[in-house]
Write a protein that holds these residues in place. Sequence first.
Motif, PDB file in Angstrom:
ATOM      1  N   GLY A   1      43.646  61.755 -37.852  1.00  0.00           N
ATOM      2  CA  GLY A   1      43.853  63.190 -37.834  1.00  0.00           C
ATOM      3  C   GLY A   1      43.210  63.814 -36.608  1.00  0.00           C
ATOM      4  O   GLY A   1      42.389  63.197 -35.941  1.00  0.00           O
ATOM      5  N   SER A   2      43.579  65.034 -36.350  1.00  0.00           N
ATOM      6  CA  SER A   2      43.096  65.695 -35.134  1.00  0.00           C
ATOM      7  C   SER A   2      42.105  66.819 -35.418  1.00  0.00           C
ATOM      8  O   SER A   2      41.723  67.545 -34.511  1.00  0.00           O
ATOM      9  CB  SER A   2      44.279  66.233 -34.329  1.00  0.00           C
ATOM     10  N   ALA A   3      41.688  66.941 -36.672  1.00  0.00           N
ATOM     11  CA  ALA A   3      40.731  67.997 -37.015  1.00  0.00           C
ATOM     12  C   ALA A   3      39.405  67.745 -36.301  1.00  0.00           C
ATOM     13  O   ALA A   3      38.934  66.611 -36.210  1.00  0.00           O
ATOM     14  CB  ALA A   3      40.517  68.041 -38.518  1.00  0.00           C
ATOM     15  N   VAL A   4      38.826  68.802 -35.767  1.00  0.00           N
ATOM     16  CA  VAL A   4      37.549  68.718 -35.055  1.00  0.00           C
ATOM     17  C   VAL A   4      36.633  69.816 -35.580  1.00  0.00           C
ATOM     18  O   VAL A   4      37.022  70.985 -35.616  1.00  0.00           O
ATOM     19  CB  VAL A   4      37.735  68.915 -33.534  1.00  0.00           C
ATOM     20  N   ALA A   5      35.425  69.419 -35.976  1.00  0.00           N
ATOM     21  CA  ALA A   5      34.436  70.416 -36.368  1.00  0.00           C
ATOM     22  C   ALA A   5      33.911  71.070 -35.088  1.00  0.00           C
ATOM     23  O   ALA A   5      33.519  70.381 -34.149  1.00  0.00           O
ATOM     24  CB  ALA A   5      33.293  69.761 -37.134  1.00  0.00           C
ATOM     25  N   THR A   6      33.940  72.387 -35.064  1.00  0.00           N
ATOM     26  CA  THR A   6      33.445  73.121 -33.903  1.00  0.00           C
ATOM     27  C   THR A   6      32.466  74.202 -34.371  1.00  0.00           C
ATOM     28  O   THR A   6      32.508  74.634 -35.530  1.00  0.00           O
ATOM     29  CB  THR A   6      34.581  73.789 -33.098  1.00  0.00           C
ATOM     30  N   VAL A   7      31.625  74.606 -33.455  1.00  0.00           N
ATOM     31  CA  VAL A   7      30.724  75.743 -33.677  1.00  0.00           C
ATOM     32  C   VAL A   7      30.755  76.598 -32.419  1.00  0.00           C
ATOM     33  O   VAL A   7      31.103  76.118 -31.345  1.00  0.00           O
ATOM     34  CB  VAL A   7      29.272  75.294 -33.985  1.00  0.00           C
ATOM     35  N   VAL A   8      30.368  77.845 -32.577  1.00  0.00           N
ATOM     36  CA  VAL A   8      30.234  78.718 -31.411  1.00  0.00           C
ATOM     37  C   VAL A   8      28.841  78.523 -30.835  1.00  0.00           C
ATOM     38  O   VAL A   8      27.925  78.077 -31.544  1.00  0.00           O
ATOM     39  CB  VAL A   8      30.493  80.202 -31.769  1.00  0.00           C
ATOM     40  N   PRO A   9      28.640  78.841 -29.566  1.00  0.00           N
ATOM     41  CA  PRO A   9      27.327  78.624 -28.947  1.00  0.00           C
ATOM     42  C   PRO A   9      26.166  79.323 -29.649  1.00  0.00           C
ATOM     43  O   PRO A   9      25.031  78.867 -29.583  1.00  0.00           O
ATOM     44  CB  PRO A   9      27.506  79.156 -27.522  1.00  0.00           C
TER      45      PRO A   9
ATOM     46  N   HIS B   1      30.092  67.632 -43.284  1.00  0.00           N
ATOM     47  CA  HIS B   1      31.267  66.869 -42.846  1.00  0.00           C
ATOM     48  C   HIS B   1      30.970  65.389 -42.634  1.00  0.00           C
ATOM     49  O   HIS B   1      31.876  64.631 -42.277  1.00  0.00           O
ATOM     50  CB  HIS B   1      31.828  67.481 -41.559  1.00  0.00           C
ATOM     51  N   ASP B   2      29.703  64.993 -42.798  1.00  0.00           N
ATOM     52  CA  ASP B   2      29.270  63.608 -42.600  1.00  0.00           C
ATOM     53  C   ASP B   2      29.685  63.101 -41.216  1.00  0.00           C
ATOM     54  O   ASP B   2      30.333  62.070 -41.078  1.00  0.00           O
ATOM     55  CB  ASP B   2      29.832  62.702 -43.702  1.00  0.00           C
ATOM     56  N   ILE B   3      29.308  63.885 -40.203  1.00  0.00           N
ATOM     57  CA  ILE B   3      29.649  63.561 -38.821  1.00  0.00           C
ATOM     58  C   ILE B   3      28.387  63.575 -37.965  1.00  0.00           C
ATOM     59  O   ILE B   3      27.348  64.078 -38.401  1.00  0.00           O
ATOM     60  CB  ILE B   3      30.698  64.546 -38.238  1.00  0.00           C
ATOM     61  N   GLY B   4      28.492  63.059 -36.753  1.00  0.00           N
ATOM     62  CA  GLY B   4      27.339  62.958 -35.879  1.00  0.00           C
ATOM     63  C   GLY B   4      27.328  63.927 -34.713  1.00  0.00           C
ATOM     64  O   GLY B   4      26.332  63.999 -33.992  1.00  0.00           O
ATOM     65  N   ALA B   5      28.410  64.667 -34.519  1.00  0.00           N
ATOM     66  CA  ALA B   5      28.473  65.602 -33.387  1.00  0.00           C
ATOM     67  C   ALA B   5      29.545  66.650 -33.649  1.00  0.00           C
ATOM     68  O   ALA B   5      30.496  66.408 -34.410  1.00  0.00           O
ATOM     69  CB  ALA B   5      28.786  64.860 -32.090  1.00  0.00           C
ATOM     70  N   VAL B   6      29.378  67.795 -33.022  1.00  0.00           N
ATOM     71  CA  VAL B   6      30.407  68.840 -33.064  1.00  0.00           C
ATOM     72  C   VAL B   6      30.647  69.350 -31.651  1.00  0.00           C
ATOM     73  O   VAL B   6      29.762  69.308 -30.794  1.00  0.00           O
ATOM     74  CB  VAL B   6      30.044  70.028 -33.984  1.00  0.00           C
TER      75      VAL B   6
ATOM     76  N   ILE C   1      29.049  69.949 -26.209  1.00  0.00           N
ATOM     77  CA  ILE C   1      29.017  69.116 -27.406  1.00  0.00           C
ATOM     78  C   ILE C   1      27.561  68.944 -27.789  1.00  0.00           C
ATOM     79  O   ILE C   1      26.686  68.893 -26.917  1.00  0.00           O
ATOM     80  CB  ILE C   1      29.729  67.760 -27.177  1.00  0.00           C
ATOM     81  N   VAL C   2      27.302  68.907 -29.077  1.00  0.00           N
ATOM     82  CA  VAL C   2      25.934  68.725 -29.558  1.00  0.00           C
ATOM     83  C   VAL C   2      25.951  67.687 -30.676  1.00  0.00           C
ATOM     84  O   VAL C   2      26.810  67.716 -31.549  1.00  0.00           O
ATOM     85  CB  VAL C   2      25.299  70.069 -29.996  1.00  0.00           C
ATOM     86  N   SER C   3      25.005  66.762 -30.594  1.00  0.00           N
ATOM     87  CA  SER C   3      24.964  65.650 -31.538  1.00  0.00           C
ATOM     88  C   SER C   3      23.623  65.594 -32.262  1.00  0.00           C
ATOM     89  O   SER C   3      22.660  66.277 -31.891  1.00  0.00           O
ATOM     90  CB  SER C   3      25.182  64.336 -30.788  1.00  0.00           C
TER      91      SER C   3
END
Length: 144
Positions: free
Chosen positions: A11-19, A33-38, A50-52
């Motif tokens: 899939g192409s979903a990406v978790a993002t945040v604003v600065p 989201h059980d992920i290591g970076a956004v 990007i921040v991890s």
Amino acid sequence: MRIAEILRRKGSAVATVVPATTVRELLGILAEHDIGAVVVSPGDGVIAGIVSERDVVRGLHEHGAGLLDTPVGTLMTTRVQTCAPDDHVDDLRQVMTEHRVRHLPVVSDGRLAGIVSIGDVVKSAIDELATERQLLVDYVEGGY
């Protein structure tokens, strides 16, 4: 295998945040989201950084717990390595190794189109090996 194939599978979903998102909020998103970076994006598929988890750990070591209430914009990596859907996974492995990164945003037509992690790359290599193995077994057993 091309990056587009990995995105088709996962899939192409990406978790993002604003600065302006705080590091505390970021940690909640990573856990949820059980992920290591956004990807840090002001919107419209533009990548600001990007921040991890690794960035957070280093920041906590350097600045202490006060870091939790600072915006991710101060912590993010701004020189983001990216890839394109038509790139080969073999090339991506090399980029990840050379630049010591575990997540690469996928950019298409100047816009964020997905993200690929080192786990995705390893899984694609395992899948390719399994397919090759099965083809060889079928060949040896006279399946062709």
